[in-house]
Design a protein around this motif. Structure first.
Motif, short mmCIF file in Angstrom:
data_model
loop_
_atom_site.label_atom_id
_atom_site.label_comp_id
_atom_site.label_asym_id
_atom_site.label_seq_id
_atom_site.Cartn_x
_atom_site.Cartn_y
_atom_site.Cartn_z
N VAL A 64 0.87 -1.18 0.00
CA VAL A 64 0.00 0.00 0.00
C VAL A 64 0.91 1.23 0.00
CG1 VAL A 64 -1.74 1.31 1.26
CG2 VAL A 64 -1.85 -1.19 1.20
N LEU A 65 0.71 2.09 -0.97
CA LEU A 65 1.51 3.30 -1.14
C LEU A 65 0.67 4.50 -0.75
CD1 LEU A 65 3.97 4.86 -2.32
CD2 LEU A 65 2.88 4.67 -4.54
N ILE A 66 1.17 5.32 0.14
CA ILE A 66 0.47 6.55 0.53
C ILE A 66 0.95 7.66 -0.39
CG2 ILE A 66 0.16 8.23 2.38
CD1 ILE A 66 0.61 5.89 4.34
N GLU A 67 0.01 8.42 -0.93
CA GLU A 67 0.37 9.49 -1.86
C GLU A 67 1.46 10.38 -1.29
OE1 GLU A 67 -2.72 11.15 -4.86
OE2 GLU A 67 -3.74 10.91 -2.92
N GLY A 68 2.48 10.66 -2.12
CA GLY A 68 3.59 11.51 -1.71
C GLY A 68 4.75 10.76 -1.09
N SER A 69 4.56 9.49 -0.73
CA SER A 69 5.64 8.73 -0.11
C SER A 69 6.19 7.72 -1.11
CB SER A 69 5.14 8.03 1.16
OG SER A 69 4.18 7.05 0.82
N ALA A 70 7.04 6.82 -0.63
CA ALA A 70 7.65 5.81 -1.50
C ALA A 70 7.19 4.42 -1.09
CB ALA A 70 9.18 5.90 -1.41
N ALA A 71 7.23 3.51 -2.05
CA ALA A 71 6.89 2.11 -1.79
C ALA A 71 8.04 1.25 -2.27
CB ALA A 71 5.61 1.72 -2.51
N ALA A 140 3.20 -8.50 -8.13
CA ALA A 140 2.41 -8.03 -6.99
C ALA A 140 1.79 -6.70 -7.37
CB ALA A 140 3.30 -7.88 -5.75
N ARG A 141 0.85 -6.25 -6.54
CA ARG A 141 0.17 -5.00 -6.83
C ARG A 141 0.62 -3.91 -5.87
NH1 ARG A 141 -5.81 -6.02 -6.10
NH2 ARG A 141 -4.95 -6.98 -4.26
N ILE A 142 0.59 -2.69 -6.37
CA ILE A 142 0.74 -1.52 -5.51
C ILE A 142 -0.62 -0.86 -5.46
CG2 ILE A 142 1.68 0.81 -5.32
CD1 ILE A 142 4.34 -0.18 -6.11
N LEU A 143 -1.13 -0.70 -4.25
CA LEU A 143 -2.40 -0.03 -4.01
C LEU A 143 -2.08 1.35 -3.49
CD1 LEU A 143 -3.98 -3.05 -2.16
CD2 LEU A 143 -4.24 -2.47 -4.56
N VAL A 144 -2.77 2.36 -3.95
CA VAL A 144 -2.48 3.74 -3.55
C VAL A 144 -3.55 4.21 -2.60
CG1 VAL A 144 -2.16 6.10 -4.36
CG2 VAL A 144 -1.32 4.20 -5.73
N GLU A 145 -3.10 4.74 -1.47
CA GLU A 145 -4.01 5.32 -0.48
C GLU A 145 -3.79 6.82 -0.50
OE1 GLU A 145 -3.87 5.39 4.23
OE2 GLU A 145 -4.42 3.41 3.46
#
Length: 176
Positions: A64-71, A140-145
Protein backbone atom coordinates in the motif's frame (compact mmCIF):
# COMPACT_ATOMS: atom_id res chain seq x y z
CA UNK A 1 82.93 -0.32 -27.63
CA UNK A 2 81.73 -3.27 -25.91
CA UNK A 3 78.12 -3.94 -25.30
CA UNK A 4 76.99 -4.82 -21.83
CA UNK A 5 75.73 -8.33 -21.50
CA UNK A 6 71.98 -8.48 -20.92
CA UNK A 7 71.01 -9.05 -17.34
CA UNK A 8 70.29 -12.68 -16.66
CA UNK A 9 66.84 -13.53 -15.39
CA UNK A 10 66.95 -15.47 -12.18
CA UNK A 11 66.24 -19.11 -12.81
CA UNK A 12 62.82 -20.25 -11.63
CA UNK A 13 63.24 -22.18 -8.49
CA UNK A 14 61.16 -25.19 -7.77
CA UNK A 15 58.53 -24.73 -5.05
CA UNK A 16 59.26 -26.33 -1.72
CA UNK A 17 58.02 -29.90 -1.36
CA UNK A 18 54.28 -30.09 -0.68
CA UNK A 19 53.61 -26.60 -2.09
CA UNK A 20 52.48 -27.42 -5.60
CA UNK A 21 49.15 -26.24 -6.94
CA UNK A 22 47.09 -27.89 -9.64
CA UNK A 23 44.57 -25.42 -11.13
CA UNK A 24 42.45 -28.30 -12.42
CA UNK A 25 41.95 -29.67 -8.92
CA UNK A 26 38.20 -29.30 -7.97
CA UNK A 27 39.13 -28.03 -4.49
CA UNK A 28 41.31 -25.31 -6.03
CA UNK A 29 38.49 -24.31 -8.39
CA UNK A 30 35.99 -24.12 -5.50
CA UNK A 31 38.44 -21.97 -3.54
CA UNK A 32 38.88 -19.67 -6.56
CA UNK A 33 35.10 -19.26 -6.83
CA UNK A 34 34.89 -18.37 -3.14
CA UNK A 35 37.70 -15.85 -3.45
CA UNK A 36 36.08 -14.25 -6.48
CA UNK A 37 32.68 -14.14 -4.77
CA UNK A 38 34.08 -12.54 -1.61
CA UNK A 39 36.10 -10.08 -3.69
CA UNK A 40 32.90 -8.86 -5.37
CA UNK A 41 31.32 -8.43 -1.95
CA UNK A 42 29.01 -11.42 -2.28
CA UNK A 43 28.55 -14.30 0.08
CA UNK A 44 29.64 -17.64 -1.21
CA UNK A 45 26.57 -19.87 -1.08
CA UNK A 46 25.71 -23.23 -2.45
CA UNK A 47 22.65 -21.74 -4.18
CA UNK A 48 24.85 -19.28 -6.04
CA UNK A 49 27.31 -21.90 -7.28
CA UNK A 50 24.61 -24.11 -8.78
CA UNK A 51 24.09 -23.22 -12.39
CA UNK A 52 20.56 -23.37 -13.67
CA UNK A 53 17.51 -21.25 -14.32
CA UNK A 54 16.70 -18.53 -11.77
CA UNK A 55 14.15 -19.22 -9.04
CA UNK A 56 12.00 -17.02 -6.83
CA UNK A 57 12.73 -17.94 -3.20
CA UNK A 58 10.50 -15.31 -1.54
CA UNK A 59 7.78 -13.84 -3.77
CA UNK A 60 6.74 -10.22 -4.06
CA UNK A 61 3.97 -9.02 -1.75
CA UNK A 62 1.28 -6.42 -2.39
CA UNK A 63 2.16 -2.98 -1.01
CA UNK A 64 0.00 0.00 0.00
CA UNK A 65 1.51 3.30 -1.14
CA UNK A 66 0.47 6.55 0.53
CA UNK A 67 0.37 9.49 -1.86
CA UNK A 68 3.59 11.51 -1.71
CA UNK A 69 5.64 8.73 -0.11
CA UNK A 70 7.65 5.81 -1.50
CA UNK A 71 6.89 2.11 -1.79
CA UNK A 72 9.31 -0.81 -2.00
CA UNK A 73 8.67 -4.18 -3.65
CA UNK A 74 11.20 -6.79 -2.50
CA UNK A 75 11.91 -10.25 -3.91
CA UNK A 76 14.48 -12.92 -2.95
CA UNK A 77 15.84 -14.88 -5.89
CA UNK A 78 18.43 -17.55 -6.61
CA UNK A 79 20.33 -17.20 -9.88
CA UNK A 80 23.82 -18.23 -11.00
CA UNK A 81 25.36 -16.99 -13.19
CA UNK A 82 24.30 -13.43 -12.46
CA UNK A 83 20.86 -12.68 -13.90
CA UNK A 84 19.44 -9.84 -15.95
CA UNK A 85 16.58 -8.18 -14.02
CA UNK A 86 13.66 -6.30 -15.58
CA UNK A 87 10.80 -4.62 -13.73
CA UNK A 88 7.53 -3.72 -15.41
CA UNK A 89 4.22 -2.09 -14.50
CA UNK A 90 1.07 -3.35 -16.22
CA UNK A 91 3.25 -4.93 -18.93
CA UNK A 92 5.33 -1.80 -19.64
CA UNK A 93 9.06 -1.97 -18.78
CA UNK A 94 10.25 0.45 -16.08
CA UNK A 95 13.61 2.17 -16.43
CA UNK A 96 15.90 2.78 -13.48
CA UNK A 97 15.76 6.52 -12.82
CA UNK A 98 14.38 9.19 -10.49
CA UNK A 99 10.84 7.71 -10.29
CA UNK A 100 11.72 3.99 -10.23
CA UNK A 101 14.90 2.79 -8.55
CA UNK A 102 16.36 -0.72 -8.92
CA UNK A 103 17.97 -1.86 -5.66
CA UNK A 104 20.32 -4.84 -5.15
CA UNK A 105 20.49 -5.31 -1.39
CA UNK A 106 22.16 -8.69 -1.26
CA UNK A 107 23.33 -11.19 -3.85
CA UNK A 108 19.87 -12.71 -3.76
CA UNK A 109 17.58 -9.82 -2.74
CA UNK A 110 16.36 -7.35 -5.36
CA UNK A 111 13.88 -4.53 -4.92
CA UNK A 112 12.08 -1.79 -6.79
CA UNK A 113 11.46 1.54 -5.06
CA UNK A 114 8.64 3.72 -6.41
CA UNK A 115 9.21 7.32 -5.33
CA UNK A 116 6.75 10.21 -4.92
CA UNK A 117 3.68 8.01 -4.90
CA UNK A 118 0.58 9.11 -6.77
CA UNK A 119 -2.65 7.58 -7.99
CA UNK A 120 -1.01 6.78 -11.36
CA UNK A 121 1.31 4.31 -9.54
CA UNK A 122 -1.61 1.96 -8.85
CA UNK A 123 -1.14 -1.26 -10.80
CA UNK A 124 0.42 -4.69 -11.27
CA UNK A 125 4.23 -4.72 -10.95
CA UNK A 126 6.29 -7.66 -12.25
CA UNK A 127 9.89 -8.79 -12.01
CA UNK A 128 11.46 -10.89 -14.76
CA UNK A 129 14.76 -12.62 -13.92
CA UNK A 130 16.76 -14.12 -16.81
CA UNK A 131 20.10 -15.89 -17.08
CA UNK A 132 21.57 -18.17 -19.80
CA UNK A 133 19.75 -21.20 -18.34
CA UNK A 134 16.21 -19.78 -18.26
CA UNK A 135 13.95 -17.27 -16.58
CA UNK A 136 11.40 -16.80 -13.82
CA UNK A 137 9.00 -14.04 -12.89
CA UNK A 138 6.69 -12.89 -10.13
CA UNK A 139 4.25 -10.03 -9.63
CA UNK A 140 2.41 -8.03 -6.99
CA UNK A 141 0.17 -5.00 -6.83
CA UNK A 142 0.74 -1.52 -5.51
CA UNK A 143 -2.40 -0.03 -4.01
CA UNK A 144 -2.48 3.74 -3.55
CA UNK A 145 -4.01 5.32 -0.48
CA UNK A 146 -4.74 9.02 -0.93
CA UNK A 147 -4.26 11.66 1.67
CA UNK A 148 -7.63 12.53 3.15
CA UNK A 149 -8.97 16.07 3.17
CA UNK A 150 -10.18 17.40 6.52
CA UNK A 151 -13.82 16.56 7.17
CA UNK A 152 -16.25 19.35 6.34
CA UNK A 153 -18.70 20.55 8.95
CA UNK A 154 -22.35 19.55 8.50
CA UNK A 155 -24.24 22.14 6.41
CA UNK A 156 -26.56 23.14 9.28
CA UNK A 157 -23.63 24.24 11.46
CA UNK A 158 -21.54 25.69 8.63
CA UNK A 159 -24.36 28.08 7.55
CA UNK A 160 -25.18 29.48 11.00
CA UNK A 161 -23.01 32.21 12.52
CA UNK A 162 -20.94 31.19 15.50
CA UNK A 163 -22.68 31.52 18.82
CA UNK A 164 -21.46 34.11 21.26
CA UNK A 165 -20.94 32.92 24.79
CA UNK A 166 -23.66 34.04 27.19
CA UNK A 167 -22.70 35.47 30.55
CA UNK A 168 -23.31 33.15 33.45
CA UNK A 169 -26.11 34.32 35.74
CA UNK A 170 -25.68 33.44 39.39
CA UNK A 171 -28.56 31.46 40.80
CA UNK A 172 -30.16 32.59 43.97
CA UNK A 173 -31.53 29.86 46.16
CA UNK A 174 -34.36 30.65 48.61
CA UNK A 175 -32.83 28.76 51.53
CA UNK A 176 -29.59 30.67 51.41
Amino acid sequence: MSKAAPAKKPAATAPPPGCTLDINDPQVQKAAIRIQASYRGHRSRKEMRETGPPRVLEPLKDVVLIEGSAAKLTCRISAFPDPFIRWSKDGKELRDGPKYRYIFEDPDVVALVVRDGELADLGQYSINVTNPFGQCSDSARILVEGTRAPRAMPPSRAASPPRRPQPIQPRVYPWA
